[in-house]
Scaffold this motif. Structure first.
Motif, PDB file in Angstrom:
ATOM      1  N   PRO A 120       0.811  -1.225   0.000  1.00 58.43           N
ATOM      2  CA  PRO A 120       0.000   0.000   0.000  1.00 58.43           C
ATOM      3  C   PRO A 120       0.841   1.272   0.000  1.00 58.43           C
ATOM      4  O   PRO A 120       0.381   2.309  -0.468  1.00 58.43           O
ATOM      5  CB  PRO A 120      -0.826  -0.122   1.285  1.00 58.43           C
ATOM      6  N   CYS A 121       2.065   1.201   0.488  1.00 54.52           N
ATOM      7  CA  CYS A 121       2.917   2.400   0.503  1.00 54.52           C
ATOM      8  C   CYS A 121       3.202   2.896  -0.909  1.00 54.52           C
ATOM      9  O   CYS A 121       3.239   4.107  -1.164  1.00 54.52           O
ATOM     10  CB  CYS A 121       4.223   2.117   1.245  1.00 54.52           C
ATOM     11  N   ILE A 122       3.377   1.967  -1.848  1.00 59.72           N
ATOM     12  CA  ILE A 122       3.688   2.359  -3.230  1.00 59.72           C
ATOM     13  C   ILE A 122       2.487   3.049  -3.870  1.00 59.72           C
ATOM     14  O   ILE A 122       2.617   4.107  -4.491  1.00 59.72           O
ATOM     15  CB  ILE A 122       4.119   1.118  -4.051  1.00 59.72           C
ATOM     16  N   ALA A 123       1.316   2.462  -3.682  1.00 56.35           N
ATOM     17  CA  ALA A 123       0.112   3.040  -4.282  1.00 56.35           C
ATOM     18  C   ALA A 123      -0.248   4.378  -3.650  1.00 56.35           C
ATOM     19  O   ALA A 123      -0.771   5.275  -4.319  1.00 56.35           O
ATOM     20  CB  ALA A 123      -1.057   2.066  -4.141  1.00 56.35           C
ATOM     21  N   ALA A 124       0.042   4.536  -2.358  1.00 55.51           N
ATOM     22  CA  ALA A 124      -0.376   5.746  -1.647  1.00 55.51           C
ATOM     23  C   ALA A 124       0.507   6.950  -1.913  1.00 55.51           C
ATOM     24  O   ALA A 124       0.069   8.090  -1.738  1.00 55.51           O
ATOM     25  CB  ALA A 124      -0.416   5.469  -0.141  1.00 55.51           C
ATOM     26  N   CYS A 125       1.749   6.731  -2.311  1.00 59.42           N
ATOM     27  CA  CYS A 125       2.703   7.838  -2.453  1.00 59.42           C
ATOM     28  C   CYS A 125       2.214   8.839  -3.491  1.00 59.42           C
ATOM     29  O   CYS A 125       2.121   8.518  -4.685  1.00 59.42           O
ATOM     30  CB  CYS A 125       4.068   7.308  -2.849  1.00 59.42           C
ATOM     31  N   PRO A 126       1.901  10.074  -3.093  1.00 62.34           N
ATOM     32  CA  PRO A 126       1.379  11.048  -4.064  1.00 62.34           C
ATOM     33  C   PRO A 126       2.417  11.529  -5.060  1.00 62.34           C
ATOM     34  O   PRO A 126       2.061  12.078  -6.100  1.00 62.34           O
ATOM     35  CB  PRO A 126       0.884  12.199  -3.171  1.00 62.34           C
ATOM     36  N   ALA A 127       3.682  11.289  -4.755  1.00 57.62           N
ATOM     37  CA  ALA A 127       4.749  11.686  -5.681  1.00 57.62           C
ATOM     38  C   ALA A 127       5.040  10.606  -6.714  1.00 57.62           C
ATOM     39  O   ALA A 127       5.781  10.852  -7.672  1.00 57.62           O
ATOM     40  CB  ALA A 127       6.028  12.002  -4.897  1.00 57.62           C
ATOM     41  N   GLY A 128       4.485   9.421  -6.532  1.00 55.92           N
ATOM     42  CA  GLY A 128       4.819   8.315  -7.421  1.00 55.92           C
ATOM     43  C   GLY A 128       6.285   7.946  -7.341  1.00 55.92           C
ATOM     44  O   GLY A 128       6.873   7.469  -8.311  1.00 55.92           O
ATOM     45  N   ILE A 153      11.480  14.575  -3.265  1.00 52.11           N
ATOM     46  CA  ILE A 153      11.873  15.933  -2.891  1.00 52.11           C
ATOM     47  C   ILE A 153      11.087  16.966  -3.683  1.00 52.11           C
ATOM     48  O   ILE A 153      10.609  17.972  -3.140  1.00 52.11           O
ATOM     49  CB  ILE A 153      13.390  16.123  -3.084  1.00 52.11           C
ATOM     50  N   GLY A 154      10.947  16.723  -4.984  1.00 55.19           N
ATOM     51  CA  GLY A 154      10.205  17.656  -5.820  1.00 55.19           C
ATOM     52  C   GLY A 154       8.778  17.834  -5.356  1.00 55.19           C
ATOM     53  O   GLY A 154       8.247  18.955  -5.326  1.00 55.19           O
ATOM     54  N   TYR A 155       8.153  16.723  -4.951  1.00 54.63           N
ATOM     55  CA  TYR A 155       6.772  16.819  -4.481  1.00 54.63           C
ATOM     56  C   TYR A 155       6.699  17.521  -3.133  1.00 54.63           C
ATOM     57  O   TYR A 155       5.804  18.338  -2.899  1.00 54.63           O
ATOM     58  CB  TYR A 155       6.155  15.418  -4.381  1.00 54.63           C
ATOM     59  N   ARG A 156       7.611  17.230  -2.240  1.00 55.79           N
ATOM     60  CA  ARG A 156       7.575  17.857  -0.913  1.00 55.79           C
ATOM     61  C   ARG A 156       7.733  19.373  -1.002  1.00 55.79           C
ATOM     62  O   ARG A 156       7.227  20.106  -0.155  1.00 55.79           O
ATOM     63  CB  ARG A 156       8.664  17.280  -0.014  1.00 55.79           C
ATOM     64  N   ARG A 157       8.397  19.853  -2.034  1.00 52.11           N
ATOM     65  CA  ARG A 157       8.605  21.292  -2.199  1.00 52.11           C
ATOM     66  C   ARG A 157       7.374  22.014  -2.744  1.00 52.11           C
ATOM     67  O   ARG A 157       7.294  23.243  -2.673  1.00 52.11           O
ATOM     68  CB  ARG A 157       9.783  21.538  -3.147  1.00 52.11           C
TER      69      ARG A 157
END
Length: 231
Positions: free
Chosen positions: A162-170, A183-187
């Motif tokens: 589920p961690c892979i599917a949930a990651c909004p950054a892909g 990192i790009g998504y967190r920014r």
């Protein structure tokens, strides 16, 4: 050799302890530690101390400690007091927190605490990813070395991931962890991972030990500051 009494550390939330004979560590690791901190071979052992779950954060808050790094400062103060009471007049040196010539995760693997997870945090069957390395010290102690915790990675038994599917950054979509995507998504201004990790909290392993919102904000604000500082 004597058995270690870690009661005081457990009571402060520092519930993970491992004792290694320095000369039984991997050769390169031991040589680096000796070369930097102990060329005269004053120390016999390395003691690795960590926390698991929320009790350390609760102890920090109850102590009223206010500093730039309250968890580190509280952990060091607690370990220094414990060591002085347990081993008076015994040489020791705290080398972490700090820049040590040893891989904390490698020490965790030797202790049996650490298995790799898809989102690049250590995971184990008891605590999930809700643990961390807090203090490392070299000491002239003669404690009984700790036996490694046995067990395989819980990720090996996880079919759904589920961690892979949930990651909004892909960040794990390509089969391995893409740090640049994370990192790009967190920014991003609208990021859901500014003060948490969506992949991490989706993992069911050790969920009973999951950090509360305040502890999560503290931990992830530090990492986000580091990301911004390094551009």
């Amino acid at each position: 050799m004597r058995a270690g009494d870690f009661t005081a550390l457990n009571g402060a939330g520092l519930k993970l302890q491992a004792v290694f004979d320095l000369d039984r560590l991997p050769v390169e690791m031991a040589a680096a530690l000796r070369g930097r901190y102990d060329p005269a071979h004053r120390y016999r052992q390395l003691i690795l101390i960590g926390h698991g779950g929320t009790s350390l954060w609760e102890a920090v808050e109850a102590s009223g400690m206010r500093s730039e790094n309250p968890i580190d400062d509280f952990s060091v103060r607690t370990v220094e007091r414990w060591f002085a009471e347990q081993f008076p007049d015994t040489a020791r040196q705290i080398i972490y927190p700090g820049d040590i010539p040893a891989d904390l995760q490698a020490l965790g693997r030797i202790a049996g605490w650490h298995h790799a997870s898809p989102f690049m945090l250590g995971i184990n069957a008891d605590w999930g990813t809700w643990f961390a390395y807090r203090v490392v010290l070299l000491a002239a102690t003669d404690l009984e070395p700790t036996r490694p915790v046995k067990g395989k990675s819980p990720c090996a038994r996880c079919a759904d991931k589920p961690c892979i599917a949930a990651c909004p950054a892909g960040a794990m979509d390509g089969g391995s962890f893409a740090l640049d995507k994370c990192i790009g998504y967190r920014r991003q201004a609208s990021s859901r991972c500014k003060a948490t990790c969506v992949a991490r909290i989706s993992c069911p392993v050790g969920s009973a030990h999951r950090y509360g919102d305040k502890q999560m904000r503290h931990a992830y604000s530090i990492s986000l500051r580091e990301i911004e500082r390094h551009g």
